[in-house]
Design an enzyme around this catalytic site. Structure first.
Site, PDB file in Angstrom:
ATOM      1  N   GLU A 143       0.638  -1.328  -0.431  1.00 32.16           N
ATOM      2  CA  GLU A 143       0.252  -0.253   0.065  1.00 32.16           C
ATOM      3  C   GLU A 143       0.856   1.510  -0.273  1.00 32.16           C
ATOM      4  O   GLU A 143       1.980   1.509   0.802  1.00 32.16           O
ATOM      5  CB  GLU A 143      -1.100   0.326   1.533  1.00 32.16           C
ATOM      6  CG  GLU A 143      -1.907   0.929   1.678  1.00 32.16           C
ATOM      7  CD  GLU A 143      -2.396   1.307   2.528  1.00 32.16           C
ATOM      8  OE1 GLU A 143      -2.713   1.932   2.878  1.00 32.16           O
ATOM      9  OE2 GLU A 143      -3.193   0.058   3.710  1.00 32.16           O
ATOM     10  N   GLU A 200      -3.034  11.597   2.986  1.00 33.74           N
ATOM     11  CA  GLU A 200      -3.943  11.584   4.204  1.00 33.74           C
ATOM     12  C   GLU A 200      -3.609  12.648   5.400  1.00 33.74           C
ATOM     13  O   GLU A 200      -2.775  13.278   5.773  1.00 33.74           O
ATOM     14  CB  GLU A 200      -3.131  10.330   5.280  1.00 33.74           C
ATOM     15  CG  GLU A 200      -4.092   8.839   4.283  1.00 33.74           C
ATOM     16  CD  GLU A 200      -3.541   7.686   5.075  1.00 33.74           C
ATOM     17  OE1 GLU A 200      -4.336   7.232   5.713  1.00 33.74           O
ATOM     18  OE2 GLU A 200      -2.116   7.254   5.167  1.00 33.74           O
TER      19      GLU A 200
END
Length: 576
Positions: free
Chosen positions: A454, A459
Site C-alpha cells: 500500500e 492522508e
C-alpha cells in the site's frame, strides 16, 4: 493508508537516503558484466575544490533534484566522490544547472592522489549527460577546465553506475530462482500461510519461508536449494524476517548430504545481507546455529548468484519511467455539474469502511462533478438502514449514521512506476479523514493486505488540517509501524484553505513524495531493505480516492463537525 486497514498511532519516520532522479543509461540485456542501475554515489561523501555559498558538494549526491553543488566563478574546479571501496565503473550521469562545463574529465583513483581519465570532452552540452565509462577506483572525480558561462560550475546531480550496482550478483546469474528447496521445518498456519522453502526462492519479497513453531523454533535450523547442476557460487543475498540468525553458515554440497562452509558469522545483523562468497556445489544451504530471537528462522528471500547450475530465467523487472516522463492517464473532472465520475476511469467502491470508521460508502451517490472542473466527494450525516457501523458517538446507534464516497481505478487502470499526483482541497472537522492512495493490484485477486503493498500519497486528519502524511505499508512494516512521515505547509498554513498538489515519484529505486513541488519525504528502497524489511512495491498498483468519517486514527465526529463535508479534487494525473 486510509480506510482499508489501519494505524492506531503516529507514523514512524525513516531517515532514508535520498533518491537520485537522474536517468542512467539502460543496461545491456545480456553482458558478461551487467551494468547495474543503482546510483553508487548516492549519499556517499563528496568534496569539491570550492563552494559558492550554501551549495556544497554533498548536494550533488543527496538525491534531491532541487539541491545542487556550485563552484567559485573560475576554471579548473573539481568535485570528488568517495564510493567507499574500489568499484568497476560503467556509467556516469551529470545533471547540470545552467552553469555547466564545456570542457571536463571524468577520472578515477584508488587513493585520491593518482588519477586515471575515463572520459574527456571539450564540447560539453550541459543539461543531462549520460556517459558510458570504463574504469576501476574507489574515488571518482569530475575535473572541469572550461566554463560555458561567466559563472562557475554547478551540478544538480552526479550519479555513478557500477557493474556491482543493484545486481546482487555483480553480473553473475541468479541461480536460485524457482529451484526446489528443502528445510529443517516449515510453518503453515494463520500466522504464516504456506511459509515453505519455495517461498524464499520465488523472488516475491512479500512471501517467506519460516521454521515451524511446533518443531522448528530450536537450533540448528536450515534451508537449502538445489541449483540443478554444479555451480560456482559468488554471492548470496539474504532478506531476513525479524526471526533471523545471529550465527549461521553458508554451505555448499555436491549431493545435498556432505556440506562445506564457504561463509560463517556469529554476528548476523538480520534485515538484508549481501554476502560475497566463493565455493562450488550443486546445493547451497543457510545453516543457522543461533537464533537472534525466541522465534525460529525466517527468510523473505534467499538468492544465490554465480555461474553454472541450471538457472530458470526470472521475470524481467518493470522498466522505470522515461526521463522526462510523459502523461499517460489523467482525469481533469471537466463536465456538467452533477455528472458522476467517468466510469471508464473510476468505479465506486461501496460498503462500510475499516478501522472502526462510521460511514457507509455509497455507489457514487456522494461523488459528482461541480461543473467548474472539480470532483466533489461529500460526507453527509444520514443513516443507512440495514448497514452496521461502530456506535455513533452522538446517537449511540450502531446503524451507519454517515454516508460518503470511495472510488478506485482497480478495474480500469493499474500501473507500475510513474509520477502520480492529485490536486486536492480537503475539509476541516473532527472525525474527517480524506485520502489519496494506492493499493497493489493483487489485492483484488485475493492477496490479503498488507502483502499486496500500500502506497499512501496523502492522508489528512480533519482535526489537524495543518499536517499531512505520506506512508508505505508492507508485511514487515504496516499499521502504526508503516514507514512515512508527517509534513506541514510553509508558514503553518491550513490544507483546508486552498488546493494543494500531492505527488509521488515512484521508481525501482523508491518513492519521492512532494507537496506543491517541494520534496517532503524520500523512501529509498535499498535503505528500507537494509533497515526495515523487504520492499514489495515493484508491481502494478491502482489509485483510490476517499473521504472517511471517524475511525481509530482520526477519532470520532462531534457536534462541531460540519456536514455536509466536501473533499474537492481538481485533477489526478499519472506520468510515465
Amino acid at each position: 493508508m486510509p480506510p482499508l486497514f489501519r494505524r492506531l498511532g503516529l507514523l514512524v519516520a525513516v531517515a532514508a537516503t535520498l533518491l537520485s532522479l537522474t536517468a542512467l543509461p539502460d543496461p545491456p540485456a545480456h553482458a558478461a558484466a551487467v551494468c547495474g542501475s543503482a546510483d553508487a554515489a548516492r549519499g556517499r561523501p563528496a568534496t569539491a575544490s570550492s563552494t559558492e555559498g550554501p551549495f556544497g558538494a554533498q548536494n550533488a549526491v543527496d538525491g534531491d533534484p532541487g539541491t545542487r553543488w556550485s563552484s567559485e566563478f573560475t576554471d579548473d574546479q573539481w568535485i570528488r566522490i568517495d564510493l567507499g571501496s574500489s568499484k568497476n565503473l560503467c556509467g556516469v550521469a551529470l545533471a547540470w544547472e545552467a552553469a555547466y562545463a564545456k570542457a571536463f574529465r571524468i577520472q578515477v583513483s584508488n587513493d585520491a592522489a593518482t588519477w586515471t581519465t575515463v572520459h574527456e570532452t571539450t564540447t560539453g552540452t550541459g543539461g543531462t549527460q549520460d556517459l558510458t565509462v570504463t574504469g576501476t577506483g574507489r574515488y571518482v572525480r569530475l575535473a572541469a577546465t572550461q566554463r560555458a558561462t561567466g559563472y562557475g560550475y554547478s551540478l544538480w546531480s552526479f550519479a555513478v553506475r557500477t557493474t556491482e550496482g543493484d545486481q546482487p550478483g555483480g553480473g553473475d546469474t541468479l541461480l536460485s530462482y524457482g529451484r526446489p528447496g528443502a528445510a529443517s521445518s516449515s510453518q503453515a498456519d494463520s500466522n504464516c500461510w504456506e511459509c515453505t522453502p519455495a517461498r524464499a526462492f520465488d523472488r516475491d519479497p512479500a512471501s517467506r519461508w519460516a521454521t515451524s513453531p511446533t518443531t522448528g523454533w530450536t537450533d540448528p535450523g536450515w534451508i537449502s536449494v538445489d541449483l540443478g547442476a554444479t555451480s560456482q557460487i559468488h554471492k548470496v543475498v539474504l532478506q531476513w524476517d525479524p526471526a533471523y540468525a545471529k550465527s549461521f553458515q553458508i554451505q555448499v554440497s555436491p549431493d545435498g548430504t556432505d556440506w562445506t562452509p564457504i561463509y560463517s558469522t556469529t554476528s548476523g545483523t538480520g534485515f538484508k545481507q549481501t554476502l560475497t562468497v566463493s565455493g562450488t556445489g550443486r546445493h547451497v544451504r543457510m545453516y543457522g546455529t543461533e537464533r537472534a530471537t525466541a522465534y525460529g528462522y525466517s527468510l523473505w528471500e534467499f538468492q544465490v548468484y554465480g555461474t553454472g547450475g541450471a538457472p530458470i530465467p526470472a521475470p524481467r523487472p518493470p522498466a522505470d519511467p522515461a526521463n522526462p516522463p510523459r502523461l499517460v492517464w489523467s482525469d481533469e473532472f471537466d463536465g456538467a455539474a452533477g455528472a458522476r465520475p467517468d466510469p471508464a476511469k473510476w468505479r465506486a467502491d461501496p460498503g462500510t469502511g475499516q478501522n472502526a470508521e462510521l460511514q457507509y460508502y455509497t455507489d457514487h451517490r456522494n461523488a459528482a462533478l461541480d461543473g467548474a472542473g472539480h470532483l466533489v466527494m461529500e460526507a453527509r450525516k444520514e443513516a443507512t438502514p440495514g448497514q452496521g457501523c461502530p456506535p455513533d458517538p452522538l446517537t449511540g446507534s450502531t446503524t451507519c449514521q454517515y454516508t460518503s464516497a470511495r472510488m478506485n481505478t482497480g478495474a480500469t487502470f493499474q500501473f507500475t512506476y510513474g509520477r502520480v499526483e492529485a490536486r486536492v482541497k480537503v475539509p476541516k472537522g473532527n472525525g474527517l479523514w480524506p485520502a489519496f492512495w494506492m493499493m497493489g493490484g493483487d489485492f483484488l485477486t485475493g492477496r490479503p493486505w498488507p502483502y499486496n503493498g500500500e502506497i499512501d500519497i496523502m492522508e489528512i486528519l480533519g482535526k489537524d488540517v495543518k499536517t499531512a502524511y505520506s506512508t508505505v505499508h508492507a508485511p514487515a512494516y504496516n499499521g502504526a509501524g508503516g514507514i512515512g512521515a508527517p509534513y506541514r505547509l510553509p508558514q503553518d498554513a491550513d490544507f483546508s484553505d486552498d488546493f494543494h498538489t500531492f505527488t509521488a515519484d515512484w521508481t525501482s529505486k523508491g518513492i519521492v513524495y512532494s507537496l506543491d513541488g517541494r520534496t517532503v519525504l524520500t523512501l529509498d528502497k535499498e535503505q528500507v531493505e537494509r533497515t526495515r524489511g523487504p520492499w514489495i512495491f515493484d508491481h502494478p498498483h491502482y489509485m483510490i480516492l476517499n473521504l472517511a468519517v471517524g475511525g481509530d486514527w482520526p477519532g470520532p465526529t462531534d457536534s462541531t463537525t460540519p456536514f455536509p463535508a466536501k473533499m474537492l479534487v481538481d485533477y489526478v494525473r499519472v506520468y510515465q
